[in-house]
Design a protein around this motif. Structure first.
Motif, PDB file in Angstrom:
ATOM      1  N   THR A 254       0.834  -1.211   0.000  1.00  0.00           N
ATOM      2  CA  THR A 254       0.000   0.000   0.000  1.00  0.00           C
ATOM      3  C   THR A 254       0.864   1.256   0.000  1.00  0.00           C
ATOM      4  N   VAL A 255       1.931   1.259   0.798  1.00  0.00           N
ATOM      5  CA  VAL A 255       2.836   2.410   0.824  1.00  0.00           C
ATOM      6  C   VAL A 255       3.468   2.620  -0.549  1.00  0.00           C
ATOM      7  N   THR A 256       3.914   1.544  -1.177  1.00  0.00           N
ATOM      8  CA  THR A 256       4.523   1.637  -2.508  1.00  0.00           C
ATOM      9  C   THR A 256       3.530   2.178  -3.517  1.00  0.00           C
ATOM     10  N   GLN A 257       2.291   1.691  -3.462  1.00  0.00           N
ATOM     11  CA  GLN A 257       1.259   2.184  -4.378  1.00  0.00           C
ATOM     12  C   GLN A 257       0.971   3.671  -4.148  1.00  0.00           C
ATOM     13  N   SER A 258       1.063   4.125  -2.891  1.00  0.00           N
ATOM     14  CA  SER A 258       0.727   5.520  -2.557  1.00  0.00           C
ATOM     15  C   SER A 258       1.773   6.506  -3.037  1.00  0.00           C
ATOM     16  N   VAL A 259       3.006   6.063  -3.182  1.00  0.00           N
ATOM     17  CA  VAL A 259       4.068   6.968  -3.637  1.00  0.00           C
ATOM     18  C   VAL A 259       4.344   6.825  -5.128  1.00  0.00           C
ATOM     19  N   ALA A 260       3.610   5.933  -5.808  1.00  0.00           N
ATOM     20  CA  ALA A 260       3.795   5.757  -7.249  1.00  0.00           C
ATOM     21  C   ALA A 260       3.333   6.999  -7.993  1.00  0.00           C
ATOM     22  N   ARG A 261       3.838   7.181  -9.189  1.00  0.00           N
ATOM     23  CA  ARG A 261       3.488   8.355  -9.986  1.00  0.00           C
ATOM     24  C   ARG A 261       1.988   8.413 -10.251  1.00  0.00           C
ATOM     25  N   HIS A 262       1.384   7.274 -10.554  1.00  0.00           N
ATOM     26  CA  HIS A 262      -0.069   7.196 -10.744  1.00  0.00           C
ATOM     27  C   HIS A 262      -0.645   6.349  -9.603  1.00  0.00           C
ATOM     28  N   ALA A 263      -0.751   6.961  -8.434  1.00  0.00           N
ATOM     29  CA  ALA A 263      -1.142   6.238  -7.226  1.00  0.00           C
ATOM     30  C   ALA A 263      -2.561   5.700  -7.351  1.00  0.00           C
ATOM     31  N   ASP A 264      -2.745   4.460  -6.886  1.00  0.00           N
ATOM     32  CA  ASP A 264      -4.076   3.840  -6.869  1.00  0.00           C
ATOM     33  C   ASP A 264      -4.043   2.645  -5.917  1.00  0.00           C
ATOM     34  N   PRO A 265      -3.919   2.908  -4.602  1.00  0.00           N
ATOM     35  CA  PRO A 265      -3.790   1.808  -3.639  1.00  0.00           C
ATOM     36  C   PRO A 265      -4.992   0.865  -3.663  1.00  0.00           C
ATOM     37  N   ARG A 266      -4.719  -0.420  -3.741  1.00  0.00           N
ATOM     38  CA  ARG A 266      -5.758  -1.446  -3.736  1.00  0.00           C
ATOM     39  C   ARG A 266      -5.244  -2.675  -3.010  1.00  0.00           C
ATOM     40  N   GLY A 267      -6.148  -3.576  -2.638  1.00  0.00           N
ATOM     41  CA  GLY A 267      -5.746  -4.810  -1.995  1.00  0.00           C
ATOM     42  C   GLY A 267      -6.793  -5.290  -1.010  1.00  0.00           C
ATOM     43  N   ARG A 268      -6.651  -6.513  -0.562  1.00  0.00           N
ATOM     44  CA  ARG A 268      -7.628  -7.110   0.347  1.00  0.00           C
ATOM     45  C   ARG A 268      -7.668  -6.393   1.681  1.00  0.00           C
ATOM     46  N   GLN A 269      -6.546  -5.812   2.096  1.00  0.00           N
ATOM     47  CA  GLN A 269      -6.502  -5.144   3.395  1.00  0.00           C
ATOM     48  C   GLN A 269      -6.836  -3.646   3.301  1.00  0.00           C
ATOM     49  N   VAL A 270      -7.181  -3.177   2.101  1.00  0.00           N
ATOM     50  CA  VAL A 270      -7.402  -1.743   1.891  1.00  0.00           C
ATOM     51  C   VAL A 270      -8.896  -1.442   1.783  1.00  0.00           C
ATOM     52  N   LEU A 271      -9.354  -0.464   2.546  1.00  0.00           N
ATOM     53  CA  LEU A 271     -10.690   0.097   2.394  1.00  0.00           C
ATOM     54  C   LEU A 271     -10.539   1.539   1.926  1.00  0.00           C
ATOM     55  N   ARG A 272     -11.145   1.884   0.787  1.00  0.00           N
ATOM     56  CA  ARG A 272     -11.129   3.262   0.293  1.00  0.00           C
ATOM     57  C   ARG A 272     -12.548   3.751   0.063  1.00  0.00           C
ATOM     58  N   LEU A 273     -12.815   4.968   0.507  1.00  0.00           N
ATOM     59  CA  LEU A 273     -14.107   5.614   0.307  1.00  0.00           C
ATOM     60  C   LEU A 273     -13.860   6.983  -0.298  1.00  0.00           C
ATOM     61  N   HIS A 274     -14.711   7.372  -1.251  1.00  0.00           N
ATOM     62  CA  HIS A 274     -14.526   8.626  -1.985  1.00  0.00           C
ATOM     63  C   HIS A 274     -15.724   9.543  -1.797  1.00  0.00           C
ATOM     64  N   ASP A 275     -15.449  10.839  -1.590  1.00  0.00           N
ATOM     65  CA  ASP A 275     -16.486  11.867  -1.558  1.00  0.00           C
ATOM     66  C   ASP A 275     -17.553  11.560  -0.505  1.00  0.00           C
ATOM     67  N   VAL A 276     -17.099  11.373   0.733  1.00  0.00           N
ATOM     68  CA  VAL A 276     -17.996  11.015   1.837  1.00  0.00           C
ATOM     69  C   VAL A 276     -18.406  12.281   2.584  1.00  0.00           C
ATOM     70  N   PRO A 277     -19.712  12.510   2.789  1.00  0.00           N
ATOM     71  CA  PRO A 277     -20.124  13.732   3.492  1.00  0.00           C
ATOM     72  C   PRO A 277     -19.909  13.686   4.996  1.00  0.00           C
ATOM     73  N   GLU A 278     -20.071  12.507   5.605  1.00  0.00           N
ATOM     74  CA  GLU A 278     -19.877  12.402   7.054  1.00  0.00           C
ATOM     75  C   GLU A 278     -19.692  10.944   7.461  1.00  0.00           C
ATOM     76  N   PHE A 279     -18.983  10.742   8.559  1.00  0.00           N
ATOM     77  CA  PHE A 279     -18.785   9.421   9.134  1.00  0.00           C
ATOM     78  C   PHE A 279     -18.210   9.585  10.531  1.00  0.00           C
ATOM     79  N   THR A 280     -18.207   8.507  11.293  1.00  0.00           N
ATOM     80  CA  THR A 280     -17.675   8.519  12.651  1.00  0.00           C
ATOM     81  C   THR A 280     -16.709   7.359  12.827  1.00  0.00           C
ATOM     82  N   LEU A 281     -15.578   7.623  13.438  1.00  0.00           N
ATOM     83  CA  LEU A 281     -14.626   6.580  13.801  1.00  0.00           C
ATOM     84  C   LEU A 281     -14.758   6.302  15.291  1.00  0.00           C
ATOM     85  N   VAL A 282     -14.884   5.023  15.622  1.00  0.00           N
ATOM     86  CA  VAL A 282     -15.010   4.594  17.014  1.00  0.00           C
ATOM     87  C   VAL A 282     -13.990   3.487  17.250  1.00  0.00           C
ATOM     88  N   SER A 283     -13.248   3.576  18.353  1.00  0.00           N
ATOM     89  CA  SER A 283     -12.211   2.594  18.649  1.00  0.00           C
ATOM     90  C   SER A 283     -12.419   1.975  20.030  1.00  0.00           C
TER      91      SER A 283
END
Length: 315
Positions: A254-283
Motif C-alpha cells: 500500500t505504501v509503494t502504491q501511494s508513492v507511485a506516480r499514478h497512485a491507486d492503492p488497492r488490496g484485500r486489506q485496503v478500504l477506500r471511500l470517496h467523496d464522503v459527506p460524514e462518518f464517525t470513527l469509534v475505537s
C-alpha cells in the motif's frame, strides 16, 4: 483592501530579514497589520479577531499548523446571525505564504514550495482579485484543510514532534525512522480496534488505522507526493483510506502504491471511500489523532464531516 498578516516567528524556512521583505511587498498592495504568534493556539485567536474586525484578507506566514489555527479562528469568527450565503462569502479570504518544512496546504493550492515564489503568486492574486472557494473537513468541533489521521500516522507525527522538541530537525529521514519504529515496535498490529460508521450504511469494523483527506496529496516526502486517496479534492467530500490489517507485505504494498506516480492503492486489506459527506470513527481503545500534521492526543471517537464552500483562498 485591509489585510492582517499572522506570522509564526518560529517558521522553519524564514528569517527576520525575509519577513521584513514580505511585509514591505504586501504593504505595496494592501493596508497591512502584522501580528505575531506567541504560543501554540495563538494564531486562532488572532484570526478570529481579524474576522471580527471585518478585514478583507488574512495572510499566514508559517507552516501547516499555523494555517490550521488561522482557519479555525476564521471559522469561529462567522457572524452569529448570518445574512445568507456560504461561510466563504461572509469571511475574510485566506492567503498562505509557505514558511514551514512541508507546506502541504499551500502546495495543494498550486503555490511553489519556497516563500519568495509563493509571495509573488499571492501578490499577483491580490492584484488581480484571483481566488477560489474550497471546502474544509471538520473533526468534532475542529476544522482541517488537507488531512486527518486516526492511528499509526498520527502516532508517527507524535514521535516526530517529540524528536523536534529534543532539537532534531524535521526531515524526510526523521519521518521514515519514526514510521519504522512506530510500525514495528509500538503498533498493536494483531488486534485492529477501529470501526467506521456512516448513516444508512453497514459499519466497517476491525480497521487498524485510518487516513482522511480533504485534498490530494496527503503529504510530501521531499518533492514526492504521497497519495493514498488520489481523487480527493477541495471541491468534494472527504476521502478515506483504512487498512484492515497491518501485515508487513500488504502494508508495504500500500505504501509503494501511494508513492507511485499514478497512485491507486488497492488490496484485500485496503478500504477506500470517496467523496464522503460524514462518518464517525469509534475505537475499542485510545488511538493517536492528528489534524493537518499536528498531533492532538488520543481519542476513542471522532465524528468527521465535509464542509463545502467554506473558505475563499487567494491563489
Amino acid at each position: 483592501m485591509r489585510a492582517v498578516l499572522v506570522v509564526n516567528p518560529k517558521a522553519t524556512t524564514t528569517s527576520e530579514r525575509s519577513r521584513d521583505v514580505l511585509v514591505r511587498a504586501l504593504r505595496s498592495e494592501v493596508d497591512l497589520s502584522v501580528r505575531y504568534t506567541r504560543r501554540r493556539g495563538h494564531a486562532t485567536t488572532l484570526a478570529r479577531e481579524a474576522a471580527e474586525e471585518g478585514v478583507d484578507v488574512v495572510v499566514t506566514l508559517g507552516g501547516d499548523g499555523t494555517v490550521n489555527e488561522v482557519v479555525n479562528g476564521l471559522m469561529a469568527g462567522l457572524p452569529a446571525t448570518p445574512d445568507g450565503g456560504t461561510p466563504a462569502q461572509r469571511l475574510p479570504a485566506l492567503a498562505t505564504v509557505p514558511g514551514g518544512s512541508t507546506n502541504v496546504f499551500a502546495r495543494a493550492l498550486g503555490l511553489p514550495r519556497e516563500w519568495p515564489e509563493g509571495t509573488s503568486m499571492i501578490l499577483e492574486g491580490l492584484r488581480l482579485g484571483r481566488s477560489r472557494t474550497i471546502g474544509l473537513g471538520r473533526a468534532d468541533d475542529r476544522y482541517f484543510t488537507f488531512c486527518a489521521g486516526f492511528g499509526v500516522d498520527a502516532a508517527v507525527i507524535h514521535r516526530v514532534e517529540q524528536a523536534r522538541r529534543r532539537g532534531r530537525v524535521s526531515t524526510p529521514a526523521l519521518y521514515m525512522r519514526s514510521t519504522f519504529a512506530q510500525y514495528f515496535f509500538s503498533s498493536d498490529r494483531r488486534h485492529p480496534a477501529i470501526s467506521l460508521e456512516r448513516p444508512g450504511e453497514q459499519a466497517e469494523e476491525e480497521l487498524a488505522t485510518v487516513i482522511i483527506q480533504n485534498t490530494a496529496p496527503w503529504t510530501y516526502l521531499g518533492e514526492r507526493e504521497i497519495n493514498p486517496n488520489p481523487e480527493a479534492s477541495f471541491d468534494l467530500g472527504l476521502d478515506v483510506l483504512a487498512l484492515r490489517r497491518l501485515r508487513v507485505a500488504s502494508t508495504a504494498r500500500t505504501v509503494t502504491q501511494s508513492v507511485a506516480r499514478h497512485a491507486d492503492p488497492r488490496g484485500r486489506q485496503v478500504l477506500r471511500l470517496h467523496d464522503v459527506p460524514e462518518f464517525t470513527l469509534v475505537s475499542a481503545r485510545p488511538q493517536a489523532f492528528q489534524l493537518d500534521g499536528d498531533y492532538l492526543g488520543e481519542r476513542q471517537k471522532v465524528r468527521f464531516a465535509s464542509v463545502p464552500d467554506a473558505l475563499r483562498v487567494i491563489c
